[in-house]
Design a protein around this motif. Sequence first.
Motif, PDB file in Angstrom:
ATOM      1  N   THR A  52       0.828  -1.210   0.000  1.00  0.00           N
ATOM      2  CA  THR A  52       0.000   0.000   0.000  1.00  0.00           C
ATOM      3  C   THR A  52       0.856   1.251   0.000  1.00  0.00           C
ATOM      4  OG1 THR A  52      -1.725  -1.201   1.214  1.00  0.00           O
ATOM      5  CG2 THR A  52      -1.830   1.209   1.227  1.00  0.00           C
ATOM      6  N   GLN A  53       1.891   1.261   0.835  1.00  0.00           N
ATOM      7  CA  GLN A  53       2.779   2.418   0.905  1.00  0.00           C
ATOM      8  C   GLN A  53       3.510   2.637  -0.412  1.00  0.00           C
ATOM      9  OE1 GLN A  53       5.777   2.070   3.936  1.00  0.00           O
ATOM     10  NE2 GLN A  53       6.584   4.113   3.602  1.00  0.00           N
ATOM     11  N   GLN A  54       3.969   1.554  -1.010  1.00  0.00           N
ATOM     12  CA  GLN A  54       4.693   1.654  -2.280  1.00  0.00           C
ATOM     13  C   GLN A  54       3.801   2.252  -3.361  1.00  0.00           C
ATOM     14  OE1 GLN A  54       6.607  -2.009  -3.590  1.00  0.00           O
ATOM     15  NE2 GLN A  54       6.206  -1.489  -5.709  1.00  0.00           N
ATOM     16  N   ARG A  55       2.557   1.831  -3.413  1.00  0.00           N
ATOM     17  CA  ARG A  55       1.646   2.321  -4.450  1.00  0.00           C
ATOM     18  C   ARG A  55       1.285   3.781  -4.233  1.00  0.00           C
ATOM     19  NH1 ARG A  55      -1.718  -3.305  -4.796  1.00  0.00           N
ATOM     20  NH2 ARG A  55      -0.375  -4.263  -6.358  1.00  0.00           N
ATOM     21  N   ARG A  56       1.160   4.176  -2.993  1.00  0.00           N
ATOM     22  CA  ARG A  56       0.910   5.588  -2.725  1.00  0.00           C
ATOM     23  C   ARG A  56       2.065   6.449  -3.219  1.00  0.00           C
ATOM     24  NH1 ARG A  56      -1.351   4.846   3.446  1.00  0.00           N
ATOM     25  NH2 ARG A  56      -3.519   4.308   2.904  1.00  0.00           N
ATOM     26  N   GLN A  57       3.284   5.965  -2.978  1.00  0.00           N
ATOM     27  CA  GLN A  57       4.461   6.712  -3.419  1.00  0.00           C
ATOM     28  C   GLN A  57       4.543   6.796  -4.938  1.00  0.00           C
ATOM     29  OE1 GLN A  57       7.602   4.504  -1.483  1.00  0.00           O
ATOM     30  NE2 GLN A  57       7.432   5.658   0.425  1.00  0.00           N
ATOM     31  N   GLU A  58       4.104   5.719  -5.608  1.00  0.00           N
ATOM     32  CA  GLU A  58       4.168   5.684  -7.068  1.00  0.00           C
ATOM     33  C   GLU A  58       2.915   6.272  -7.717  1.00  0.00           C
ATOM     34  OE1 GLU A  58       4.978   1.647  -8.070  1.00  0.00           O
ATOM     35  OE2 GLU A  58       7.012   1.681  -7.243  1.00  0.00           O
ATOM     36  N   GLY A  59       1.929   6.641  -6.909  1.00  0.00           N
ATOM     37  CA  GLY A  59       0.768   7.347  -7.423  1.00  0.00           C
ATOM     38  C   GLY A  59      -0.266   6.490  -8.127  1.00  0.00           C
ATOM     39  N   TYR A  60      -0.409   5.220  -7.747  1.00  0.00           N
ATOM     40  CA  TYR A  60      -1.469   4.409  -8.349  1.00  0.00           C
ATOM     41  C   TYR A  60      -2.098   3.505  -7.286  1.00  0.00           C
ATOM     42  CZ  TYR A  60       1.485   0.193  -8.470  1.00  0.00           C
ATOM     43  OH  TYR A  60       2.257  -0.886  -8.137  1.00  0.00           O
ATOM     44  N   THR A  61      -3.262   2.994  -7.586  1.00  0.00           N
ATOM     45  CA  THR A  61      -3.978   2.121  -6.661  1.00  0.00           C
ATOM     46  C   THR A  61      -4.351   0.822  -7.363  1.00  0.00           C
ATOM     47  OG1 THR A  61      -6.103   3.106  -7.279  1.00  0.00           O
ATOM     48  CG2 THR A  61      -4.938   4.076  -5.383  1.00  0.00           C
ATOM     49  N   SER A  62      -4.838  -0.138  -6.577  1.00  0.00           N
ATOM     50  CA  SER A  62      -5.269  -1.421  -7.126  1.00  0.00           C
ATOM     51  C   SER A  62      -6.603  -1.788  -6.509  1.00  0.00           C
ATOM     52  CB  SER A  62      -4.231  -2.508  -6.800  1.00  0.00           C
ATOM     53  OG  SER A  62      -4.723  -3.789  -7.162  1.00  0.00           O
TER      54      SER A  62
END
Length: 468
Positions: A52-62
């Motif tokens: 979750t943290q990684q995706r927030r940093q990269e600006g996308y969700t799943s």
Amino acid sequence: MFKKGVMFVALALLCAGVAAQKRQVMLDKVVAVVGGSAILYSEVDEYARMLTQQRRQEGYTSDRDPHNEALEALMTQKLLYNQAQIDSVKVNDGAILSAVEDQLQRLIAQEGSLALLEAKQHMPVFSIREIMRQRYEEQEYASEMQRTVVDKVSIVPGEVERFYKSLSRDSLPTVAEQYVYAQITKFPKSMTEAKQRTRERLLDMRERAITGNAKFENLARMYSQDPGTMMRGGEMQPSRLVELDPSFGAALEKLRPGQISEVVESQFGFHIIQLIDKQGEYYHFRYILLRPIYTVEEQTSSLRTLDSLVGLIRSDSITFERAAMEHSDDKGSKMNGGVVSNSDIMSYYNATNPKLTVTKFLREDFGRFKSLDDYNALMKLKPGEMSDAFLTEDMLGNQMAKVVKLLEIIPTHRASLEEDYLRLEEMALEAKQERVFRDWLSKKIDAMYVYIDPEFRDGEFDNKHWVK
């Protein structure tokens, strides 16, 4: 390169999960078992939070539940690890231990001291080291098992064409702006003298180490020009001779543990090498790297030489192509009118397939594979224009003077077979490798014992074979 269908999690959990593993063990529960390996809820929860943290940093969700995604990734890793044991897959034990020590030293430096790290993790250092070793080992076995599965997968031109035709226009990758350029390079005339000075410096260090006046590892920390090993006293993770520069490997092969080599010249510079030990075909060693260093006057001399050549080209006394052929020191481009390719990178990685050679470079290639100095010079030019001479370094750190000519700017476009075959071939190969791995994984899931806690059985799994 094959984009792994598995996101291995051992490294990601090393820092955050060590303390959690001990704190939560009494409250933890087993949520899955694959083969003989159990997966704890704390592992799944930690990895889900990291996702979750990684995706927030990269600006996308799943749309997928991160806990289910984390659990499937962990189960896949456990399956690969168990299969590696069954198939007697070999890994580099020395490299695992070196990686553990490197990570441990980073954690100690991050906390400020060993005592502070032990206090934060609520356990002694030998327990931290053992948890890290187990996780590194599992990851390495799983990675090697997956590489074994897809290693022999290949692709032929017909498959690339069929892959391309199967893609909708919207699915085709967009290729960013690319640059085609030529160069003329010139090393300082005093290269012979600079090399001799470098040899003499290394001979002096070798003498000091042999006589006991200085420790080899201390000399490496102070003088080595290899940023990847200098802070570790020149120590390199255990490697096979085939993975090393040929001249470096030949010198290393002759050494006995503790012995220091004579000065060795390789494509990277000059070295002295000390063998620590040898296990099978893996050599554990440390080394010091030095490259020739030139005085300001020596560098300026090569710059003046190119400045004169630029003047002749601009006055139409000689063409850029002929000047490159007659005067450039770059063997990879001089016979091709100075046109720059990735042949030096191919040589660096011991790649031998000529069809992988390219002459088009993306912006992100500069700084990774080509000098940022090249990019900065090209940005000031229009197609057909030539830069002034400037000082720079090649990818191995050798100092030189250079002039570049911008030949063409290829605008951003949708990939096509004619212009971007290699990129499409890579995509097609990745897709085929993923299919092969997925089919293999499904068969292994069916044949291996798998238990999933009822709380997680109704979750969304990418591979439906997990729920039996």
